[in-house]
Design a protein around this motif. Structure first.
Motif, PDB file in Angstrom:
ATOM      1  N   LEU A  96       0.843  -1.199   0.000  1.00  0.00           N
ATOM      2  CA  LEU A  96       0.000   0.000   0.000  1.00  0.00           C
ATOM      3  C   LEU A  96       0.877   1.248   0.000  1.00  0.00           C
ATOM      4  O   LEU A  96       0.666   2.181  -0.774  1.00  0.00           O
ATOM      5  N   ARG A  97       1.883   1.250   0.870  1.00  0.00           N
ATOM      6  CA  ARG A  97       2.743   2.437   0.966  1.00  0.00           C
ATOM      7  C   ARG A  97       3.646   2.578  -0.260  1.00  0.00           C
ATOM      8  O   ARG A  97       4.149   3.665  -0.529  1.00  0.00           O
ATOM      9  N   ALA A  98       3.868   1.469  -0.968  1.00  0.00           N
ATOM     10  CA  ALA A  98       4.603   1.598  -2.220  1.00  0.00           C
ATOM     11  C   ALA A  98       3.726   2.279  -3.265  1.00  0.00           C
ATOM     12  O   ALA A  98       4.219   2.992  -4.131  1.00  0.00           O
ATOM     13  N   ARG A  99       2.386   2.076  -3.171  1.00  0.00           N
ATOM     14  CA  ARG A  99       1.471   2.713  -4.137  1.00  0.00           C
ATOM     15  C   ARG A  99       1.144   4.138  -3.730  1.00  0.00           C
ATOM     16  O   ARG A  99       0.852   4.980  -4.568  1.00  0.00           O
ATOM     17  N   VAL A 100       1.127   4.381  -2.415  1.00  0.00           N
ATOM     18  CA  VAL A 100       0.780   5.717  -1.918  1.00  0.00           C
ATOM     19  C   VAL A 100       1.983   6.257  -1.145  1.00  0.00           C
ATOM     20  O   VAL A 100       2.211   5.929   0.017  1.00  0.00           O
ATOM     21  N   GLY A 101       2.783   7.050  -1.830  1.00  0.00           N
ATOM     22  CA  GLY A 101       3.998   7.587  -1.206  1.00  0.00           C
ATOM     23  C   GLY A 101       3.686   8.801  -0.357  1.00  0.00           C
ATOM     24  O   GLY A 101       2.590   9.356  -0.405  1.00  0.00           O
ATOM     25  N   MET A 102       4.675   9.204   0.454  1.00  0.00           N
ATOM     26  CA  MET A 102       4.405  10.337   1.334  1.00  0.00           C
ATOM     27  C   MET A 102       5.634  11.237   1.448  1.00  0.00           C
ATOM     28  O   MET A 102       6.766  10.767   1.543  1.00  0.00           O
ATOM     29  N   VAL A 103       5.374  12.540   1.443  1.00  0.00           N
ATOM     30  CA  VAL A 103       6.433  13.525   1.670  1.00  0.00           C
ATOM     31  C   VAL A 103       6.058  14.285   2.932  1.00  0.00           C
ATOM     32  O   VAL A 103       4.914  14.727   3.072  1.00  0.00           O
ATOM     33  N   PHE A 104       7.006  14.414   3.847  1.00  0.00           N
ATOM     34  CA  PHE A 104       6.673  14.951   5.169  1.00  0.00           C
ATOM     35  C   PHE A 104       6.963  16.438   5.268  1.00  0.00           C
ATOM     36  O   PHE A 104       7.607  17.037   4.426  1.00  0.00           O
ATOM     37  N   ARG A 111      12.901  10.500  -3.857  1.00  0.00           N
ATOM     38  CA  ARG A 111      12.914   9.203  -3.198  1.00  0.00           C
ATOM     39  C   ARG A 111      11.535   8.557  -3.271  1.00  0.00           C
ATOM     40  O   ARG A 111      11.401   7.357  -3.489  1.00  0.00           O
ATOM     41  N   THR A 112      10.500   9.414  -3.106  1.00  0.00           N
ATOM     42  CA  THR A 112       9.136   8.892  -3.140  1.00  0.00           C
ATOM     43  C   THR A 112       8.749   8.434  -4.541  1.00  0.00           C
ATOM     44  O   THR A 112       8.157   7.366  -4.706  1.00  0.00           O
ATOM     45  N   ILE A 143      18.147   3.987  21.130  1.00  0.00           N
ATOM     46  CA  ILE A 143      17.093   3.797  20.125  1.00  0.00           C
ATOM     47  C   ILE A 143      16.083   4.938  20.192  1.00  0.00           C
ATOM     48  O   ILE A 143      15.649   5.457  19.166  1.00  0.00           O
ATOM     49  N   THR A 144      15.734   5.352  21.416  1.00  0.00           N
ATOM     50  CA  THR A 144      14.778   6.459  21.547  1.00  0.00           C
ATOM     51  C   THR A 144      15.327   7.733  20.927  1.00  0.00           C
ATOM     52  O   THR A 144      14.566   8.567  20.437  1.00  0.00           O
ATOM     53  N   SER A 145      16.665   7.903  20.976  1.00  0.00           N
ATOM     54  CA  SER A 145      17.208   9.174  20.495  1.00  0.00           C
ATOM     55  C   SER A 145      17.267   9.236  18.969  1.00  0.00           C
ATOM     56  O   SER A 145      17.602  10.273  18.414  1.00  0.00           O
ATOM     57  N   VAL A 146      16.953   8.138  18.290  1.00  0.00           N
ATOM     58  CA  VAL A 146      16.892   8.211  16.826  1.00  0.00           C
ATOM     59  C   VAL A 146      15.642   9.003  16.448  1.00  0.00           C
ATOM     60  O   VAL A 146      14.551   8.681  16.907  1.00  0.00           O
ATOM     61  N   PRO A 147      15.810  10.069  15.643  1.00  0.00           N
ATOM     62  CA  PRO A 147      14.655  10.927  15.371  1.00  0.00           C
ATOM     63  C   PRO A 147      13.502  10.145  14.734  1.00  0.00           C
ATOM     64  O   PRO A 147      13.731   9.344  13.824  1.00  0.00           O
ATOM     65  N   PRO A 148      12.254  10.381  15.193  1.00  0.00           N
ATOM     66  CA  PRO A 148      11.123   9.643  14.631  1.00  0.00           C
ATOM     67  C   PRO A 148      10.941   9.934  13.145  1.00  0.00           C
ATOM     68  O   PRO A 148      10.372   9.118  12.428  1.00  0.00           O
ATOM     69  N   SER A 149      11.439  11.093  12.675  1.00  0.00           N
ATOM     70  CA  SER A 149      11.253  11.424  11.256  1.00  0.00           C
ATOM     71  C   SER A 149      11.935  10.379  10.367  1.00  0.00           C
ATOM     72  O   SER A 149      11.457  10.100   9.270  1.00  0.00           O
ATOM     73  N   ILE A 150      13.057   9.804  10.847  1.00  0.00           N
ATOM     74  CA  ILE A 150      13.754   8.786  10.060  1.00  0.00           C
ATOM     75  C   ILE A 150      12.877   7.533   9.946  1.00  0.00           C
ATOM     76  O   ILE A 150      12.750   6.931   8.885  1.00  0.00           O
ATOM     77  N   ARG A 151      12.252   7.160  11.078  1.00  0.00           N
ATOM     78  CA  ARG A 151      11.368   5.990  11.060  1.00  0.00           C
ATOM     79  C   ARG A 151      10.197   6.228  10.113  1.00  0.00           C
ATOM     80  O   ARG A 151       9.848   5.378   9.314  1.00  0.00           O
ATOM     81  N   GLU A 152       9.612   7.433  10.229  1.00  0.00           N
ATOM     82  CA  GLU A 152       8.464   7.765   9.369  1.00  0.00           C
ATOM     83  C   GLU A 152       8.868   7.708   7.912  1.00  0.00           C
ATOM     84  O   GLU A 152       8.131   7.190   7.085  1.00  0.00           O
ATOM     85  N   ALA A 153      10.051   8.253   7.616  1.00  0.00           N
ATOM     86  CA  ALA A 153      10.503   8.270   6.227  1.00  0.00           C
ATOM     87  C   ALA A 153      10.587   6.848   5.685  1.00  0.00           C
ATOM     88  O   ALA A 153      10.099   6.560   4.594  1.00  0.00           O
ATOM     89  N   ALA A 154      11.197   5.953   6.494  1.00  0.00           N
ATOM     90  CA  ALA A 154      11.362   4.577   6.027  1.00  0.00           C
ATOM     91  C   ALA A 154      10.013   3.886   5.890  1.00  0.00           C
ATOM     92  O   ALA A 154       9.734   3.234   4.881  1.00  0.00           O
ATOM     93  N   LEU A 155       9.150   4.049   6.912  1.00  0.00           N
ATOM     94  CA  LEU A 155       7.838   3.400   6.853  1.00  0.00           C
ATOM     95  C   LEU A 155       7.028   3.962   5.690  1.00  0.00           C
ATOM     96  O   LEU A 155       6.333   3.235   4.987  1.00  0.00           O
ATOM     97  N   GLY A 156       7.137   5.264   5.478  1.00  0.00           N
ATOM     98  CA  GLY A 156       6.418   5.915   4.383  1.00  0.00           C
ATOM     99  C   GLY A 156       6.872   5.419   3.022  1.00  0.00           C
ATOM    100  O   GLY A 156       6.131   5.470   2.049  1.00  0.00           O
ATOM    101  N   MET A 157       8.121   4.941   2.951  1.00  0.00           N
ATOM    102  CA  MET A 157       8.625   4.389   1.696  1.00  0.00           C
ATOM    103  C   MET A 157       8.116   2.974   1.480  1.00  0.00           C
ATOM    104  O   MET A 157       8.391   2.368   0.447  1.00  0.00           O
ATOM    105  N   GLY A 158       7.463   2.411   2.483  1.00  0.00           N
ATOM    106  CA  GLY A 158       6.991   1.038   2.354  1.00  0.00           C
ATOM    107  C   GLY A 158       7.965   0.030   2.924  1.00  0.00           C
ATOM    108  O   GLY A 158       7.889  -1.157   2.618  1.00  0.00           O
TER     109      GLY A 158
END
Lengths: 297, 478
Positions: A128-136, A206-207, B355-370
């Motif tokens: 799903l996230r591969a189909r719907v990308g996100m920019v923060f 990247r997205t 682990i807590t000190s790793v910025p959440p934005s990095i996690r979000e970026a990776a999760l957002g990439m799938g």
């Protein structure tokens, strides 16, 4: 419930600081209650990419989004505007299930992507996230090289097997993000060493490297200067030929410049959806009018 | 009434504020100075006391390797040297293993005829006879002969015994090693430097002090020493024994290597066990576990365990590893396991913080990439948290390095002369060695205790240096 009460816990502090309501509180309250469960304008389109029906989002006991129904068409740019804490970011994050990462967050209602229920329990969020990308909102490149940043998505999804193909994807994505000429000689340098605007374009590159169908943008320009913002806006216009783009923005000018349709959120409710031009010239809802004329927000 | 302007009021209080500010800063400077002075005192004390241990005195003696006195057959030894030249250095170890004799005899068939002709026995028997002769040889006797020749006037039994005791018991082992290495020594007379006894060593080292330390030395022994000193027959050399041998009840033969190896194996076991377990626990608690009563309970327990006195972990190790599982006592494997229990909470807590000190934005970026949860953790969170986790691990290890109490319970506080060669050999560790030597009555152990402390401190500085290096090396900005 007063107008000041926060609906989105993330924005609580910000909302509390917003003491600059120019409209009379009583009037607004009245308007908000009046329009309960009723969105004015054109919520629905034919052959929608996304179709959202009666979406409710809760953070623990607190409801952040109320009964939102909205269609997002193929290859259209839709802007979501509204005062801080109105639930627009929360709503956006529902579209690729980024809210899953928040333990206390709960989503109800039906959200379909091309007719597929994305909150189906059997659905895997990875494709799903591969189909719907996100920019923060804040540019968040990985602390890796520029090349690795763009190559990351194709790599984890196994889109390419040969190095040359990967090189090609990286180059195409950077070109489409308008960053290639600036970084082609330093692809091995860290992405975090770029300027803010370049970082954000790197995040966009990247997205799009995984060729998503939809790109969600959560205030992508709020941390950037006007020139970098203009660059991103141009980019959005170019990308809209191939991608469906949902953009949350605080800048009404930006919404007016880049989007085809605009949705106005207020206290977790979707008040109005219309053609952008109509929203900014002759809105149907009095709250929309109050917001765009700067009477509060 | 005269109204004082604000500026004036401010001016008045200004001086007082500056004075307070100055005092405040002085408190900090004073604390640092006190700390540095204490450190300086500690180091000067330890180094001034311990530096003597790096030198050891030797006595020069004319040693006559008389074949009859030693009870050796010189031909047998020459034969052995020839065989060894051909066969290599494995000869000694293989002679001790009966199973190998058949293959050895085959390999040595060319020497068979010679052995039969010269000694009237098989080559293996000849070689074994030589081993036996070497073991029985009276090297102490030839040292005593040499001492008697050096001081011909000493006649009485008691005086002779006093004279003999000035040379270390270890000297005869040294002579045996020399003969073992080179058969041509047999029948010759050599001027050799022999290891002196610790009483002599301590006395000669203290000669420059206002009052030399005589200790257990008798009057005639001091005279012998003076005679040697006059003829320059006593020499101080770098104390290699201290770094190459295990513990001994004779100070001049006691070394730190056994404890160093014991420490090395113990810490190796600790690191191998505690780092992966600690990091895995931290990752699960931070990245996967939902916050509920149960995880709160675990968290409280981990924090509590970090503060439990280390001797309790020793008791736990005794009860579980030794009594229940019946593992060997006194070995680094069990010691490492006990120290793992003690170090785990520290590593878990510091890894969680990293682990807590790793910025959440990095996690979000990776999760957002799938990226999946695991990919996010392995590709992004862990590399960024690694410096912090390693620092925590090394600090935990440094604490484990200095522990004695938990090892007390599992039998690692013991006199162990053999240098351990694996994690399943009986061993002791540096702090325990320091404790044992500090407890010994011989004066010569005082400087060895301080020297061992210096070695321990060097270990600690090395580990902390490594922690800083790794942090600098792996640290990435975001």
């Amino acid at each position: 419930m007063t107008i000041l009460e926060a609906t989105n816990p993330v924005d609580t502090a910000e909302t509390a600081a917003k003491d600059t309501i120019k409209m009379k509180e009583a009037d607004l309250n009245e308007a908000a209650t009046e329009s309960d469960h009723k969105t004015v304008g054109d919520c629905f389109v034919e052959n929608p990419k996304f179709s959202v029906r009666d979406a409710n989002v809760y953070y623990g006991d607190k409801q952040a989004v109320f009964d939102v129904s909205l269609d997002i068409g193929e290859n259209e740019v839709i802007a979501m505007i509204g005062p801080s804490g109105c639930g627009k970011s929360t709503f956006l994050r529902c579209l690729n299930r980024m809210n899953d990462t928040i333990d206390i967050c709960r989503v109800e209602g039906k959200i379909e992507l091309d007719g597929m229920d994305i909150y189906d329990s059997r659905l895997d969020v990875v494709p799903l996230r591969a189909r719907v990308g996100m920019v923060f909102q804040k540019p968040n490149p990985f602390p890796k090289s520029i090349y690795d940043n763009v190559a990351y998505g194709p790599k984890i999804h196994g889109l390419v097997s040969r190095r040359v193909d990967l090189d090609e994807i990286v180059e195409t994505s950077l070109r489409r993000a308008g960053l290639w000429d600036e970084v082609k000689d330093r692809l091995n340098q860290p992405g975090t060493g770029l300027s803010g605007g370049q970082q954000q374009r790197l995040c966009i590159a990247r997205t799009i490297a995984v060729s998503p169908e939809v790109i969600l943008m959560d205030e992508p320009c709020s941390a950037l200067d006007p020139i970098a913002t203009a660059r991103i806006e141009e980019l959005i216009a170019e990308l809209s030929e191939n991608f469906t783009i949902c953009i949350v923005t605080h800048s009404m000018q930006q919404a007016a410049r880049v989007s085809k349709r605009t949705a106005y959120f207020h206290m977790g409710k979707l008040m109005e959806v219309n053609e952008t031009q109509k929203v900014f010239t002759n809105p149907d809802h009095e709250l929309t009018e109050a917001y765009i004329t700067g009477r509060f927000g | 009434m005269n109204k004082i302007s604000t500026t004036e009021q401010v001016q008045r209080s200004l001086k007082k504020r500056y004075r307070a500010e100055k005092r405040f800063r002085m408190y900090g400077v004073t604390s640092i100075v006190i700390g540095l002075l204490a450190l300086l005192l500690l180091f000067t004390e330890i180094i001034s006391k311990g530096v003597g241990a790096f030198k050891q005195h030797y006595v020069s003696l004319e040693i006559n390797f008389d074949a009859d006195d030693l009870g050796l057959d010189a031909d047998l030894f020459t034969f052995f040297d020839a065989v060894r030249e051909d066969y290599g250095n494995k000869l000694h170890s293989e002679l001790k293993i009966a199973d190998q004799h058949a293959t050895m005899a085959e390999a040595l068939s060319e020497f068979e005829a010679q052995a039969q002709r010269d000694f009237g026995m098989t080559v293996i028997d000849a070689l074994q006879a030589r081993e036996q002769q070497l073991a029985d040889a009276n090297f102490t006797g030839i040292i005593r002969n040499s001492l008697r020749e050096r001081f011909p006037s000493v006649k009485s039994r008691r005086d002779r015994r006093a004279l003999y005791s000035l040379v270390s018991v270890g000297a005869s082992f040294d002579l045996r090693d020399r003969v073992n290495a080179d058969a041509s020594l047999i029948g010759t007379t050599q001027k050799l430097w022999l290891l002196a006894d610790d009483d002599l060593d301590t006395y000669v080292k203290s000669l420059n002090d206002s009052e030399p330390f005589i200790g257990r030395l008798k009057e005639n022994q001091v005279e012998f020493i003076s005679s040697w000193l006059e003829k320059n027959e006593i020499d101080a050399r770098f104390n290699t024994i201290f770094f190459t041998s295990g513990d001994s009840s004779e100070p001049e033969q006691a070394g730190i290597l056994g404890a160093v190896m014991g420490t090395f194996f113990t810490l190796l076991v600790t690191l191998i066990l505690s780092f992966p377990v600690g990091v895995a626990a931290a990752i699960y608690l931070e990245e996967y576990a939902t916050k509920n009563k149960f995880t709160d309970f675990i968290e409280v327990n981990i924090n509590n365990l970090a503060a439990v006195p280390s001797v309790i972990f020793g008791l736990l190790g005794l009860a579980i590893f030794l009594n229940f599982f019946g593992m060997t006592r006194s070995v680094p494997l069990v010691g490492g396991m006990v120290l793992t229990l003690m170090t785990l909470p520290t590593i878990i807590i510091s890894s969680r913080a990293a682990i807590t000190s790793v910025p959440p934005s990095i996690r979000e970026a990776a999760l957002g990439m799938g990226a999946s949860r695991m990919q996010t953790i392995l590709h992004h969170v862990l590399p960024l948290a690694m410096p912090g986790m390693l620092t925590g691990a090394i600090i935990g290890m440094a604490r484990a390095l200095g522990e004695t109490a938990p090892l007390l319970m599992i039998g690692m506080v013991a006199f162990i002369a053999e240098v351990p060669s694996s994690w399943n050999d009986a061993a002791t560790v540096l702090p325990v060695q320091i404790y044992l030597w500090a407890d010994s009555p011989e004066r010569a152990f005082v400087e060895r205790t301080s020297a061992a402390i210096m070695v321990l401190l060097a270990f600690l500085i090395m580990m902390n240096g490594l922690a800083i290096y790794l942090r600098k090396r792996l640290e990435r900005r975001w």
